[in-house]
Design a protein around this motif. Sequence first.
Motif, PDB file in Angstrom:
ATOM      1  N   LEU A 157      91.703 -14.093  48.905  1.00 19.95           N
ATOM      2  CA  LEU A 157      92.302 -13.510  47.701  1.00 19.95           C
ATOM      3  C   LEU A 157      92.033 -12.012  47.633  1.00 19.95           C
ATOM      4  O   LEU A 157      92.917 -11.232  47.256  1.00 19.95           O
ATOM      5  CB  LEU A 157      91.754 -14.206  46.455  1.00 19.95           C
ATOM      6  N   ARG A 158      90.823 -11.627  47.985  1.00 24.46           N
ATOM      7  CA  ARG A 158      90.489 -10.198  47.985  1.00 24.46           C
ATOM      8  C   ARG A 158      91.390  -9.442  48.955  1.00 24.46           C
ATOM      9  O   ARG A 158      91.915  -8.372  48.634  1.00 24.46           O
ATOM     10  CB  ARG A 158      89.030 -10.006  48.377  1.00 24.46           C
ATOM     11  N   MET A 159      91.580  -9.990  50.143  1.00 26.23           N
ATOM     12  CA  MET A 159      92.406  -9.343  51.156  1.00 26.23           C
ATOM     13  C   MET A 159      93.873  -9.299  50.725  1.00 26.23           C
ATOM     14  O   MET A 159      94.527  -8.260  50.835  1.00 26.23           O
ATOM     15  CB  MET A 159      92.265 -10.091  52.486  1.00 26.23           C
ATOM     16  N   GLY A 160      94.390 -10.421  50.212  1.00 29.19           N
ATOM     17  CA  GLY A 160      95.799 -10.475  49.829  1.00 29.19           C
ATOM     18  C   GLY A 160      96.121  -9.586  48.652  1.00 29.19           C
ATOM     19  O   GLY A 160      97.075  -8.794  48.684  1.00 29.19           O
ATOM     20  N   THR A 319      93.769   1.511  38.467  1.00 31.22           N
ATOM     21  CA  THR A 319      93.220   0.728  37.358  1.00 31.22           C
ATOM     22  C   THR A 319      94.257  -0.249  36.810  1.00 31.22           C
ATOM     23  O   THR A 319      93.973  -1.438  36.623  1.00 31.22           O
ATOM     24  CB  THR A 319      92.736   1.661  36.235  1.00 31.22           C
ATOM     25  N   PHE A 320      95.459   0.246  36.564  1.00 28.20           N
ATOM     26  CA  PHE A 320      96.514  -0.596  35.976  1.00 28.20           C
ATOM     27  C   PHE A 320      96.947  -1.698  36.932  1.00 28.20           C
ATOM     28  O   PHE A 320      97.041  -2.866  36.556  1.00 28.20           O
ATOM     29  CB  PHE A 320      97.705   0.284  35.592  1.00 28.20           C
ATOM     30  N   VAL A 321      97.208  -1.336  38.184  1.00 25.65           N
ATOM     31  CA  VAL A 321      97.731  -2.302  39.153  1.00 25.65           C
ATOM     32  C   VAL A 321      96.708  -3.393  39.444  1.00 25.65           C
ATOM     33  O   VAL A 321      97.052  -4.578  39.507  1.00 25.65           O
ATOM     34  CB  VAL A 321      98.156  -1.587  40.458  1.00 25.65           C
ATOM     35  N   VAL A 322      95.434  -3.025  39.610  1.00 25.64           N
ATOM     36  CA  VAL A 322      94.405  -4.039  39.881  1.00 25.64           C
ATOM     37  C   VAL A 322      94.247  -4.971  38.686  1.00 25.64           C
ATOM     38  O   VAL A 322      94.172  -6.199  38.845  1.00 25.64           O
ATOM     39  CB  VAL A 322      93.061  -3.372  40.235  1.00 25.64           C
ATOM     40  N   PHE A 323      94.209  -4.418  37.485  1.00 26.26           N
ATOM     41  CA  PHE A 323      94.047  -5.242  36.278  1.00 26.26           C
ATOM     42  C   PHE A 323      95.189  -6.250  36.151  1.00 26.26           C
ATOM     43  O   PHE A 323      94.962  -7.435  35.906  1.00 26.26           O
ATOM     44  CB  PHE A 323      93.991  -4.341  35.041  1.00 26.26           C
ATOM     45  N   VAL A 324      96.410  -5.775  36.329  1.00 28.99           N
ATOM     46  CA  VAL A 324      97.573  -6.659  36.195  1.00 28.99           C
ATOM     47  C   VAL A 324      97.613  -7.688  37.322  1.00 28.99           C
ATOM     48  O   VAL A 324      97.890  -8.871  37.099  1.00 28.99           O
ATOM     49  CB  VAL A 324      98.878  -5.826  36.177  1.00 28.99           C
ATOM     50  N   SER A 325      97.318  -7.260  38.544  1.00 30.86           N
ATOM     51  CA  SER A 325      97.471  -8.158  39.699  1.00 30.86           C
ATOM     52  C   SER A 325      96.516  -9.346  39.649  1.00 30.86           C
ATOM     53  O   SER A 325      96.904 -10.473  39.989  1.00 30.86           O
ATOM     54  CB  SER A 325      97.278  -7.376  41.004  1.00 30.86           C
ATOM     55  N   VAL A 326      95.255  -9.118  39.225  1.00 33.57           N
ATOM     56  CA  VAL A 326      94.312 -10.241  39.197  1.00 33.57           C
ATOM     57  C   VAL A 326      94.700 -11.260  38.132  1.00 33.57           C
ATOM     58  O   VAL A 326      94.537 -12.478  38.324  1.00 33.57           O
ATOM     59  CB  VAL A 326      92.859  -9.759  38.993  1.00 33.57           C
ATOM     60  N   HIS A 327      95.264 -10.791  37.017  1.00 32.56           N
ATOM     61  CA  HIS A 327      95.675 -11.726  35.967  1.00 32.56           C
ATOM     62  C   HIS A 327      96.994 -12.415  36.312  1.00 32.56           C
ATOM     63  O   HIS A 327      97.191 -13.587  35.942  1.00 32.56           O
ATOM     64  CB  HIS A 327      95.748 -11.002  34.625  1.00 32.56           C
ATOM     65  N   GLN A 333      98.217 -19.313  39.648  1.00 35.18           N
ATOM     66  CA  GLN A 333      97.382 -20.425  40.070  1.00 35.18           C
ATOM     67  C   GLN A 333      97.100 -21.391  38.927  1.00 35.18           C
ATOM     68  O   GLN A 333      96.221 -22.246  39.023  1.00 35.18           O
ATOM     69  CB  GLN A 333      96.068 -19.911  40.657  1.00 35.18           C
ATOM     70  N   GLY A 334      97.843 -21.205  37.837  1.00 36.63           N
ATOM     71  CA  GLY A 334      97.717 -22.138  36.710  1.00 36.63           C
ATOM     72  C   GLY A 334      96.482 -21.931  35.863  1.00 36.63           C
ATOM     73  O   GLY A 334      95.994 -22.849  35.203  1.00 36.63           O
ATOM     74  N   GLY A 335      95.940 -20.695  35.882  1.00 40.08           N
ATOM     75  CA  GLY A 335      94.772 -20.390  35.045  1.00 40.08           C
ATOM     76  C   GLY A 335      93.476 -20.941  35.576  1.00 40.08           C
ATOM     77  O   GLY A 335      92.478 -21.004  34.867  1.00 40.08           O
ATOM     78  N   GLY A 336      93.467 -21.338  36.853  1.00 40.22           N
ATOM     79  CA  GLY A 336      92.253 -21.932  37.417  1.00 40.22           C
ATOM     80  C   GLY A 336      91.206 -20.941  37.834  1.00 40.22           C
ATOM     81  O   GLY A 336      90.105 -21.315  38.213  1.00 40.22           O
TER      82      GLY A 336
END
Length: 337
Positions: A157-160, A319-327, A333-336
Motif C-alpha cells: 500500500l505504501r508503494m502503490g 499535503t492535500f494529495v496524501v491526505f485525500v489518497s489515504v482516505h 477497501q470498504g473502511g477496513g
Amino acid sequence: MYRRFSSTLIDITGIVVTAIAAYFMLASQFIGAAWSRKLPDSFQQFSTIFLSIIIEAIPFVLIGVIIAGCIQIFVTEGQIRRWIPKNRFLAVIMGCVVGAFFPACECGIVPIVRRLVAKGVPLHAAVGFLLTGPLINPIVILSTYMAFGNDGTIAALRMGIGFVDALIIALAISFLFPSNQLKAAAVPDVREHVKRVSLFQQLEEVFKHSIDEFFDMGKYLIIGACIAALMQTYVHTKSLFLFGDGDFGKTIVMMGLAYFLSLCSEADAFIAASLKGLFPISSILAFLVYGPMIDLKNTIMLLSGFRAKFVLVLFVFITFVVFVSVHLTKMMQGGGM
C-alpha cells in the motif's frame, strides 16, 4: 543586497548551531557527568535528538553530494536532453520509476535533484524523482515489510499510494511551473572544460564540487535538525490533537508527526509500527507516505536551492494529495483500514 545578507545570516546561524552541537558532544566527555546533571533534562533530550538526526542524515547527504558532483562533471546537458522524453507525462513516469529504484533518503536526494534541474532535467521529472526516491526504493520497502511483521500489505500500500501520489503531484507541477524554479542561474556545464584532462583531474573536480555542495546543503540540514529537535522536545504530542481524535484528525496528527519528527525514511516504518494500537491503518499510511516526501529538514534544504513559492506550492500539493489518497484508499477497501 538582501540575498547576500540572508545568505550570510544563514551561514552564521549554521556555524553557531554546529559549534553548539560540538560543544555538547565534547562537554559530556571532558567536563563530566556532574556538570551535565546541572542542565535541564529537556535540554539534554534536545541535544541527544539533535545529534541523532544529524548522525542519521549525514551519510546520506554525503552520498547525495558525491552523486551530485559526478552529475556535474560527467553528465552533459546534451546527454540529459537525449535521455528525458519530450512528453511531460512520459518524463514524469520516467522520473518516478528511476526514483523508485534509487536508494536515497529525503535529505540526500535534495542536492541530486538540484543538480539535475541545473543540468536541464525538467522540473516535473525531477519532482517525480524527488518524491519516489526516499519513499518506495527497495531499502524502504524491505524495512517496511520487516517492521510490520513480514506482512507485505502495508509495504504494498505504501508503494502503490506513494507512486500514484508522486505522479499526480509531479504532473500538477508540470502545468504550474514550466521553468526550473532554481534561485540562482543554472551552473554552466563544466564538462567542456574537463573532458580533455585525465580521469584523476576529473575526479578531483568531482571532489571539489561535492565539498561545495556539502557545505551549501549541510548548514540547512543543521538548522532543520535543530528545529526538528526543538519540536520533538518541547511540543507535547497531545497538542497535536487540536484537530480532533476522529479518523481525519488522527490522519492530520500522523502527518504532522511525520513532518516535524523528520525521521529517515529507512527507519520510519518501525516508529509507525509501534503506533498501530493508537492509530488506524489509514493514518499510519499517511505517516509512511507523507514523511519521506516532505519533512521539516528537507523543506529547509529545498528552500536553499529553489524559490519559496515553488516549495510552498509543492508542500501544499503533497499535503492535500496524501491526505485525500489515504482516505480514498480506505473507502475503496470498504473502511477496513
